[in-house]
Enzyme design. Sequence first.
Site, PDB file in Angstrom:
ATOM      1  N   HIS A 165     -10.848 -60.520  15.156  1.00 41.91           N
ATOM      2  CA  HIS A 165     -11.008 -61.815  14.487  1.00 41.91           C
ATOM      3  C   HIS A 165     -10.847 -62.939  15.514  1.00 41.91           C
ATOM      4  O   HIS A 165      -9.900 -62.950  16.299  1.00 41.91           O
ATOM      5  CB  HIS A 165      -9.949 -61.993  13.405  1.00 41.91           C
ATOM      6  CG  HIS A 165     -10.163 -61.123  12.202  1.00 41.91           C
ATOM      7  ND1 HIS A 165     -11.295 -60.367  11.998  1.00 41.91           N
ATOM      8  CD2 HIS A 165      -9.361 -60.889  11.117  1.00 41.91           C
ATOM      9  CE1 HIS A 165     -11.196 -59.716  10.848  1.00 41.91           C
ATOM     10  NE2 HIS A 165     -10.043 -60.006  10.295  1.00 41.91           N
ATOM     11  N   CYS A 178      -4.617 -59.315   8.117  1.00 44.11           N
ATOM     12  CA  CYS A 178      -5.008 -59.253   9.532  1.00 44.11           C
ATOM     13  C   CYS A 178      -5.359 -60.619  10.112  1.00 44.11           C
ATOM     14  O   CYS A 178      -5.281 -60.820  11.320  1.00 44.11           O
ATOM     15  CB  CYS A 178      -6.177 -58.295   9.715  1.00 44.11           C
ATOM     16  SG  CYS A 178      -7.569 -58.644   8.627  1.00 44.11           S
TER      17      CYS A 178
END
Lengths: 362, 362, 362, 362
Positions: free
Chosen positions: B252, B156
């Site tokens: 993120h 990810c």
Amino acid sequence: MAKLRAVLIGATGLAGQQFISALKDHPDIELTGLAASPRSAGKSYVEALRASNGMTAWFVPEPLPESVAKLKVMSGEQINAQDYDIAFSAVESDVAKDLEPRLARDIPVFSAASAFRYEADVPLLIPPVNAAHAPLIRAQQKQRGWKGFIVPIPNCTTTGLAITLAPLAEHFGIKSVLMTSLQAMSGAGRSPGVIGLDILDNVIPFIPKEEEKVQVETKKILGTLNAGGAALTPHDVSVSCTCTRVAVMEGHTESVFVSLSRKASVQEVVAAMREWRGAEVARQLPSAPPRWIEVLDEPFRPQPRLDRDTHGGMATTVGRVREDTVLENGFKYVLVSHNTKMGAAKGAILVAELMRAQGLLG
Amino acid sequence: MAKLRAVLIGATGLAGQQFISALKDHPDIELTGLAASPRSAGKSYVEALRASNGMTAWFVPEPLPESVAKLKVMSGEQINAQDYDIAFSAVESDVAKDLEPRLARDIPVFSAASAFRYEADVPLLIPPVNAAHAPLIRAQQKQRGWKGFIVPIPNCTTTGLAITLAPLAEHFGIKSVLMTSLQAMSGAGRSPGVIGLDILDNVIPFIPKEEEKVQVETKKILGTLNAGGAALTPHDVSVSCTCTRVAVMEGHTESVFVSLSRKASVQEVVAAMREWRGAEVARQLPSAPPRWIEVLDEPFRPQPRLDRDTHGGMATTVGRVREDTVLENGFKYVLVSHNTKMGAAKGAILVAELMRAQGLLG
Amino acid sequence: MAKLRAVLIGATGLAGQQFISALKDHPDIELTGLAASPRSAGKSYVEALRASNGMTAWFVPEPLPESVAKLKVMSGEQINAQDYDIAFSAVESDVAKDLEPRLARDIPVFSAASAFRYEADVPLLIPPVNAAHAPLIRAQQKQRGWKGFIVPIPNCTTTGLAITLAPLAEHFGIKSVLMTSLQAMSGAGRSPGVIGLDILDNVIPFIPKEEEKVQVETKKILGTLNAGGAALTPHDVSVSCTCTRVAVMEGHTESVFVSLSRKASVQEVVAAMREWRGAEVARQLPSAPPRWIEVLDEPFRPQPRLDRDTHGGMATTVGRVREDTVLENGFKYVLVSHNTKMGAAKGAILVAELMRAQGLLG
Amino acid sequence: MAKLRAVLIGATGLAGQQFISALKDHPDIELTGLAASPRSAGKSYVEALRASNGMTAWFVPEPLPESVAKLKVMSGEQINAQDYDIAFSAVESDVAKDLEPRLARDIPVFSAASAFRYEADVPLLIPPVNAAHAPLIRAQQKQRGWKGFIVPIPNCTTTGLAITLAPLAEHFGIKSVLMTSLQAMSGAGRSPGVIGLDILDNVIPFIPKEEEKVQVETKKILGTLNAGGAALTPHDVSVSCTCTRVAVMEGHTESVFVSLSRKASVQEVVAAMREWRGAEVARQLPSAPPRWIEVLDEPFRPQPRLDRDTHGGMATTVGRVREDTVLENGFKYVLVSHNTKMGAAKGAILVAELMRAQGLLG
């Protein structure tokens, strides 16, 4: 030797409170004067902190010293500089521009404000790193006709970076630095500082003016005082930063990538930091920690909550020292530095201690 | 065209739940089988989620679809691959190593696990970036004697980085990348994932194996499929990361420094990202957002809480694009990418849509 | 039926933004006027939100509607009430005291401010609970000589409490309530609201004036409109609260202990809440949720992050319904209510919908 | 007097670590033995803490004492009770059930586990509150044929509540208590304790078994030792709680509503708490704070982050003392108590100190 009598300007703000807390029980310095905005003038310090909602706006964890609570607060204009040996400044930069020079005509001013950091005749001191720059104040005094002087400390984000770069510069030389900071909320103060709604479950990727400060200050701190002692040549390292804010109370974390001037191994880099003792004159200062840098071997460290208070918040902790494959002779590491201790009030007090030890106060 | 019948392995974990949520109301794919660990086998899905303390361990914000709640859960061994057209995999890497190849003998497997990401005959697909790598599965099938295949999605943390580098690589060429991530807790799952005591008022500066994954995967994703279609040549960009964990739920944040192969202006870099539409075949996929990258002009953006859900979590948001003075033709920017949407389940579904659109499923 | 033309005062603050977001795509109400402080007057709304640091101070998660972005902002004095059918008020209480009556001379004002909540001729409306109080505005109009009227909504902490008490009062009678709230930060707004340094890793056990508001408002809301429709008799339930602030973005959690007037079982209490549909006229309002109260059976619910958005933030979620052994016919439960949706802007809009449905606008 | 030699069981967990930290430099007790699970047995303590990922799982903020780091860890079975004077227990309740009685055959066991709290011959001691219950261990020894005994400390949520109720019970009598807790994460330990994804931006309104513990323990602690010293009569106060978890590291906050047996003023209630010194024998114990209760006058206190460490975490801080209008002779207040200091390890050590002072160890 008599204790130095110190006046603190900006006494009621968070930064001022940190000075008060840090000066409690200081062996060589006594806080004998407090100044704040005109609306606090004439009140006792504890009254000046009393908010309309009944709360005493004292925000540092340690209790307010009783002797300070009773001190009467002056406005900046009411300060009689002759009553003090030194001044500490915790005011905002715009206030500093006027008030610090007025005090510096008579006494040394140790400042957390940025107003004078970038002047050519003003050293930016971190005692273990560049105590050698201190004599620049002689040139400052001469040029400005002051009996005192102004010595600011660096931005709190610069401090840990410069300290960890110092041994690398000494041992290997440094060519360039790329740094991303994850900064604590306390750096923004409380007026209003960082709003809870903005930072919970979030990162704020911009802190106005912060990156420019770190980039310029790092080069100045690591620079060289010219032969005559009248000017600084900045270090030619190039520095580039991205500064962010995270939901941390205290302690700035920095992810550093550095390019050294010559080949080195991870072991050598770690040893350079771990064994670094900095300028000799700085080692015995009252506020000096046993080591300026602590290198941690555990892979999950340093962490701001666990490591910020190492050696009373005066040490920079370092971990995750690894080779970097992108930069020439590249290394990367993570550091944690206490932004409101070594990076602010206690750092400024350390500078005052340094100047005294160097005989530069008189 | 009939809907594809999909079986999901690792259905009870957080990643599995995200697949279930993401497949609800999918126009082309129907979730008709669920598998989990043997202790869940035989139970209905909602029963399998019921913990001993009475809590239903369903953790995604959207409600558990009723049709899925009733599905009976199989063990991995009980899956009859012939009953499905495709499989999605949300299992841990060690389980993936055994189970995914068994399914791939018969049907395509789209996996969030890292087990096969680094095999030479396995493409690592982000549809707008490297749809052209998809035909590598023909070589995989031939070599392994499978009717199906395995296509993993990247880590990810790689996803947002690779997406933002893609237009830069296309327009200017890229030579090197230095990245510091501030990663959300959801990436660590829930068993136990990140412990509250560890992350509140803190940063954890290390995520095991994460940096290596990003460094290798970025080069592979940006690489080139050889003429014969049987092998990938990784991009020769050098990538170096420091990955940290912060107290953020989802999304993120990455601070990127990149060196381009040729001179460019900030305006050109912004335009390259903003106007980038990626591989043509990817644009019309059911899960494709209107734009893969959204460049934000406001200096305080992107922020994970405000920007992670842009275009349903399928867009990477970018801000603070500036010149970097350290790297050659250097630029720096900050990105936010939704780690459990585009970076996980929805990203894997997008790959399945791509393979169908390319006629590679049959 | 033509849409109602609405003017919003206090448009630039957080509460005002929530009104703007909540009115987007409203079937019956169109936002045609915006007012804010004089320093915003004359600017377009999006310009008025632009801070000196370049940030657009738009804080609700949904994007700013483009039609609103272009609207020119008036000062309160520039509003011509004849141009609008109704007004929504998101100003602070001191501004409300002057501005709301001026508007109410001509048009109905639906207000989130507390300025008029405690006036004898002012109903405090939660449509499912006390739609029957709405005709009190006739007495208000008569007494004050207004064509319009003022109807405030309750404090956001009162709303969920009153809603959950309503079915208990109807079925069993209620004698006393002891409540401890764990309130979200958004209730405090952003100027500066709750400071990050104060709330991280912390609880603040006091919210000025909040407890008194809840104690008085609950009794008023659950009270009875006298026969002539000219006065309200408060409910004689006694209410005692302790209100605290926790590190939650949105959604107030309340721990309630209630003494009923007659014996009941847990099952009966749960059923009373679960089956409660409230005032008939309120059920079909455009903003009405399918149920006003959702009782959750899982022991770990309700949780503010998971449950605040139930039915678009218009439902109060309840869990942990248990007997209490201290109070007479005592029960205890936990509720979560969305403080800035049902508890603020959307709640006020629901009241406007109610008044329209009751034919009380004209 | 020679120091007491203590063995600690459950030494590697968070609670065990808190014992180790609290016993460092203790004037009367020396930690000479450590026990943990069989997989730690035979390793040095610091090795036993080393996780597979390279991290030393030492979680308390103070550094691991070097003398303890080197101690060899035993399994529970390997403990030779004759080598020690006392034992401290930080094991889970199921382990406590077997291991504590085995040790108690020979030596006194001071336990943070709940296994024996509810046995009729087991006192539940908070030294300032119920030192008078200590002689119950004579009955316990007789009945069970032990040379040692088991004394557990209360649940951490009970401790602050019982301490603040004690002066009220003494001065005014207490009839009933309704309490809502906002508990810190550290109370849940770390295996896995509270998961970050569950608690950020959230409240969890249920802690299994916690409410029952507080309700029963409070009555027992405030009860009376019968004339013969062989049984306790619980206090007849009725207690009802709702226990919740919030995103706080350490320090439980409790919102208390209490009904007194007779009329009193706020001033009297405050004075009763403020002037309370508790059992005389407890005042001079090495770990005793100067005051057991600190009443704060500021309306925004107590707060867990600011007040949990008052007097080394051994004092309960109280604020917001007000009349309550619902209960008969009702008062309400907020307290903060350090759940892992006075509420756990340091509280158990205080009990050992008490038993020694009372001559009950031999």
